[in-house]
Design an enzyme around this catalytic site. Structure first.
Site, mmCIF file in Angstrom:
data_model
loop_
_atom_site.group_PDB
_atom_site.id
_atom_site.type_symbol
_atom_site.label_atom_id
_atom_site.label_comp_id
_atom_site.label_asym_id
_atom_site.label_seq_id
_atom_site.Cartn_x
_atom_site.Cartn_y
_atom_site.Cartn_z
ATOM 1 N N GLU A 21 28.631 4.534 11.706
ATOM 2 C CA GLU A 21 29.706 3.634 11.266
ATOM 3 C C GLU A 21 29.859 3.584 9.754
ATOM 4 O OE1 GLU A 21 27.918 3.145 13.926
ATOM 5 O OE2 GLU A 21 29.279 2.494 15.514
ATOM 6 N N HIS A 55 28.707 -7.970 21.283
ATOM 7 C CA HIS A 55 29.975 -7.356 21.684
ATOM 8 C C HIS A 55 31.105 -8.381 21.783
ATOM 9 C CE1 HIS A 55 27.063 -4.273 22.998
ATOM 10 N NE2 HIS A 55 28.036 -3.404 22.891
#
Ligand SMILES: Cc1ncc(C[n+]2csc(CCOP(=O)(O)OP(=O)(O)O)c2C)c(N)n1
Ligand SMILES: Cc1ncc(C[n+]2csc(CCOP(=O)(O)OP(=O)(O)O)c2C)c(N)n1
Ligand SMILES: [Mg+2]
Ligand SMILES: [Mg+2]
Lengths: 323, 318, 323, 318
Positions: free
Chosen positions: C60, C129
């Site tokens: 990322e 999440h």
């Protein structure tokens, strides 16, 4: 009582905690043999050895996670992130791992750890060495956030942070390092979550933390000469926040401003301002004002001063509020 | 433990891991599971070998396909299943679910929702053990996909530099979600990266139980002796989809067939029989006892209390 | 006009921009051949090829920086960070590199780039999440932050974000993916920095963004039946913030609340609340209220609902404010 | 360019780099510099070799000791010095200072205050060039210390995977602030890590000008041909402190002496004379012209307007 500077108060706190509890250890770049880039760990490597005062590679994510893991099994690591600007590299471990482990383990696994980091202006070193990013962390449930302003406070709060069973982001403003102040000779701690009224007053409450506390106090002096009696609250701990002290003061003064060096927008002052307005709107004689960093990166050199709150601004706003 | 006992124990744990998965999938299909599940079929040999090569005071900092290790390391099927089903009787009280299994008793640490973030945590546990001067070893698992996160580099460097008691286990199952590993790196063997840290990198065939066990045993005892970290790459194959419900359009069916034919659970059983280590009836009774354990676990989890909403406001701070 | 869902509106926006400008390209895990974990890039790999729709490793930080570099030399990269929870890994590149390059280059080097990321609850997948972390970014000068609520808005705003010459954090709430809405057949864009009054009203202003807009609208419906006429403002863009629309509305209604799913404390609602109190305190008939996420990590499963704002809460607070 | 011309040009650039540093230190001592300065004495050969091996349309994404490369690549001493002194005539208008030199004209990109964060940026420039189908090469520099950041791993993996036109240059100067590199990694050669990405890793002696030049030339032309990235480790020695003012208590004076005796600027000059490539007077006039350039640069920077405070509120958004 002895007068020592802010810098040494940090070193003493680390020294005392390393001596008190062999679960405490330090990690960070240059914290070991060299005594730290700012000399904050001077002498500790010699005293406690290379494993408890550990020089690390340039691996901010890794060393912060190292602390998370060590904390999980009962150690009390203290990490140094040299400049708070680099805490972007550590935020995953802080916000997603350290902050959430106790919760997601059903209250079974604690993560005692402290990330000490140096924030703010003063070194005039520009965009990547001057930021104050506390509000990234005050937004994350599970983290505590401490931002002291005096030698006395930094020592007592750092010791409490190390003893706390939660992850603590401990912010040291670089502009305070040479500040001198009285510190008791005997051992003491300051509980997290308690604000300190640094000056009593009745006309306006100035809420602040870190270096801005001193500007607030300076402004309060000046205001006193003009007949405005300002109360200065030093939050000291941002999370948990001592709402009670804030609200009690504002109930008395009916006016509040928040002074902080970080970018004003979405800074921690927004939280404080919102709480005051939510809770006390009918008591307020004026809107809560925020005096804070400009909405810009921080430029190199003396120009930085114009991007941070100034004593003059505090005085000006206090007057606007009180007249 | 003699060899027979050891191998039967090994087989029991393999069998448990595989059939736990089957039960879980049924429960998932029945809507009894909260959140996703990531099948670990194909990974069983890794978890079982690790757990058997570890001592009970050794730590595991797992990734999301390590249920076989949890079970083999001693986390009860009840506690594990209840957790995945969001029940208060789960090891974390049902608040974490499949991705965040932790257990102090069996020394399973580190919530694993963000890939690669478990490596620094494992490093820290190893560091603390080294500081404490004990002989506890940390095992840290991750996929070949997750190994491309920067944390891998930072952690392997420090573990090597300080010669920490840790074993890194890359569970290379050829897939990273819906893409083959070739889209993630231009090397075949993650183990090859060990050399950049001057540590040993070893490949184990994770469809070969004893080879995998011996490899882990070697690496773990090396770490325990103070001889530092090893990177073990366990070559496996993800027999199921990334998660339950994955239609697996990207999968080469020939390849899958190849691996299925080598299924180590079937193969290991056959070897036990062929080498006359056990007979059919011994294995049958062992299997039956596993099914009994699973039956009880399912009943237990089903009838356990779901996590109370009011409890989800607790434990923000210690 | 065609009715399409939120999910497809994103795909169409990406498709149109890829077609329009060959400087636009997409990077992210599984955005290529597989069409995306949420199917948001379906068909684009086939249409534009593997270099313009690039599957990346799990890196990322690296892929966000890739976008910064490509943006610097005039490309228009769009990164997908699968879950906003993982944006902790990308924040260094966003906050320290992308946000500050134009400034520190003396206005010479622009960084056009978009980081699309999926935030919020709805998947009930727990602590890692489900977060909505917009306030980390609204605090960083140099970044724009967009958080749309409808198919129409997401398409028009995503196209504008891609065309913008600044780094944009573009937040897509997972709970909205199946939401259907009218979208014009012809090409259109929506300017960044303009809020949208999603419902007009006179008694109270509900300011919101993302999924919470729909809860606010639902609450407004219910309130209407009880004689309270709520105005619902969808901010759409958090930075730059459309203060004018907010203040004009609150001047009219004299009451305001901010509804958002992120953790309330130090969330973006604190900024909005502070601004309103600062600017309009004498107009307010009640304190500005914030209805937002609980101060906890987000638990697994249905329990998450109790940690997010609810329609009932909005109704209740609106009534408290209006009676 | 014939060999003589090339070598004289090379020497001029070396000489300029070294003496620029001397001027800068004097200005620093005089309090004319805003912020810190990080001396690059010992790094000159790297920057000069790179710049001469690059084409003007190639990019450099530097770290904090790359002034020799800036100057050699064509950024004027005036513009560079003015920037470091916070003057409006600096390449960034004086707002960035020493750490954040960028220049579109000479293709210097990426603000460098956070170590390792320049690697992903370099990757992106290389990606965009590959996408554009041109033959521009990106050079990305970093120290051995910074190479332990996770970004190194993520970026080398992707650059290798996609065979991007990029050259990674590790300027290994043996120190990381106040600690020797041995406290940061247990390998001697960062180049060794290249193998984990299946790319070439090459070591160059950065006290040997021509060897270093040839090595970079090779890696850059390889990248230009489309043959992917190389990791070049340029071995050097930090002759000064980490930054001006560093008392360097940690330094072994014998070691420093050893390196000082090999100072490539002196050595290269000697070789020019010994090999009769140039005579004393040619070199003297070349040196004199460098001093003239520097004198003008100092005057220019001193008399330039300092950044106006009001201008520091501009350029937050494009
Ligand atoms: C930092 C991060 N990025 C992306 C994801 C989403 N994600 C979950 S599993 C997965 C694939 C992991 O592949 P690998 O590491 O090989 O493990 P495997 O699933 O194959 O066992 C991805 C990308 C994540 N959880 N964390
Ligand atoms: C991420 C990060 N961590 C720490 C620092 C502080 N710092 C500045 S220079 C430096 C040493 C860098 O060493 P190396 O990469 O070897 O480069 P050198 O200075 O030796 O040229 C450090 C630790 C930084 N700028 N960025
Ligand atoms: Mg995999
Ligand atoms: Mg170095």
């Amino acid at each position: 009582m002895t007068k020592i500077n802010f810098r040494w108060a940090i070193t003493h706190a680390l020294d005392e905690e390393l001596a008190r509890d062999d679960k405490v250890f330090l990690v960070g770049q240059d914290v070991g043999e060299s005594g730290g880039v700012f000399g904050l760990t001077r002498g500790l490597y010699e005293k406690y050895g290379g494993w408890r005062v550990k020089d690390t590679p340039i691996s901010e994510e890794g060393i912060t996670g190292l602390a998370v893991g060590a904390g999980m099994i009962g150690h009390r690591p203290v990490v140094e992130i040299m400049y708070m600007d680099f805490i972007s590299l550590a935020i995953e471990q802080l916000a997603n791992q350290a902050a959430k482990t106790f919760y997601v383990s059903g209250g079974k696994i604690k993560v005692p750890m402290v990330v000490r980091t140096l924030a703010g202006g003063g070194f005039k070193a520009g965009i990547h060495h001057s930021q104050s990013l506390e509000s990234w962390f005050t937004h994350i449930p599970g983290l505590k956030v401490v931002y002291p302003s005096t030698p006395y406070d930094v020592k007592g709060l750092l010791k409490s942070s190390i003893r706390d069973d939660n992850p603590v982001v401990f912010i040291e403003h670089k502009g305070l390092f040479s500040l001198k102040g009285e510190v008791p000779d005997e051992e003491y701690t300051i509980p997290l979550g308690k604000a300190d009224i640094k000056r009593e007053g009745s006309d306006v409450t100035i809420i602040s933390y870190g270096k801005s506390v001193h500007q607030s106090l300076e402004a309060a002096e000046a205001l006193a000469e003009e007949g405005i009696c300002a109360e200065v609250i030093d939050l000291r701990t941002l999370v948990p926040l001592d709402k009670e002290t804030i609200l009690k003061s504002v109930e008395k003064t009916n006016r509040a401003m928040v002074v902080y060096e970080a970018t004003k927008e979405s800074g921690f002052g927004a939280e404080v301002s919102s709480i005051i307005s939510e809770e006390l709107i009918y008591d307020l004689d004026a809107p809560v004002r925020r005096i804070a960093g400009a909405f810009t990166p921080i430029p190199l050199g003396d120009a930085e001063d114009a991007h941070f709150p100034t004593v003059e601004e505090i005085i000006k706003v206090a007057k606007e509020m009180c007249y | 433990m003699d060899m027979k006992e050891f191998k039967l124990n090994y087989y029991e744990k393999l069998y448990l891991a595989r059939h736990f998965e089957d039960e879980l999938m049924k429960l998932f299909a029945d809507n009894k599971v909260v959140g996703w599940i990531h099948s670990n079929k194909g990974h069983e040999v890794i978890g079982v070998s690790l757990a058997l090569a570890m001592k009970s005071h050794d730590y595991i900092v797992p990734h999301h396909r390590d249920r076989p290790a949890y079970l083999a390391k001693g986390l009860s099927a009840k506690s594990l299943l209840a957790e995945i089903m969001g029940k208060t009787t789960g090891c974390c009280g049902g608040i974490g679910g499949e991705l965040h299994i932790m257990d102090v008793e069996t020394r399973i640490y580190g919530p694993t929702g963000v890939l690669g973030s478990n490596l620094p945590i494992a490093l820290g546990i190893a560091y603390a053990n080294k500081l404490a001067g004990n002989d506890h070893v940390v095992v840290c698992n991750f996929g070949e996909g997750g190994s491309n996160r920067g944390s891998f580099h930072e952690v392997l460097n420090m573990a090597a530099l300080w010669s920490l008691p840790i074993v890194f286990v890359c569970e290379n199952n050829k897939f990273v979600e819906f893409t083959p590993m070739q889209k993630h790196m231009n090397i075949e063997d993650v183990a090859r990266r060990a050399s950049g840290y001057d540590i040993e990198g070893i490949i184990a065939d994770a469809f070969n139980p004893m080879e995998t066990y011996e490899t882990f045993k070697y690496a773990i005892e090396k770490a325990r002796r103070g001889d530092g970290p090893t990177l073990v790459e366990a070559k496996t194959y993800r027999l199921d989809g990334h998660y339950e419900g994955d239609p697996m359009k990207y999968r080469d069916e020939e390849e899958k067939k190849y691996w299925l034919e080598r299924d180590p659970i079937i193969g290991f059983k056959a070897s036990l029989l062929n080498e006359s280590i056990a007979n059919e009836s011994e294995l049958e009774s062992l299997e039956a006892s596993v099914h009994q354990v699973l039956k009880e676990a399912v009943e237990f989890a089903l009838k356990s209390e779901p996590l109370k909403v009011s409890d989800t406001f607790k434990n923000v701070y210690a």
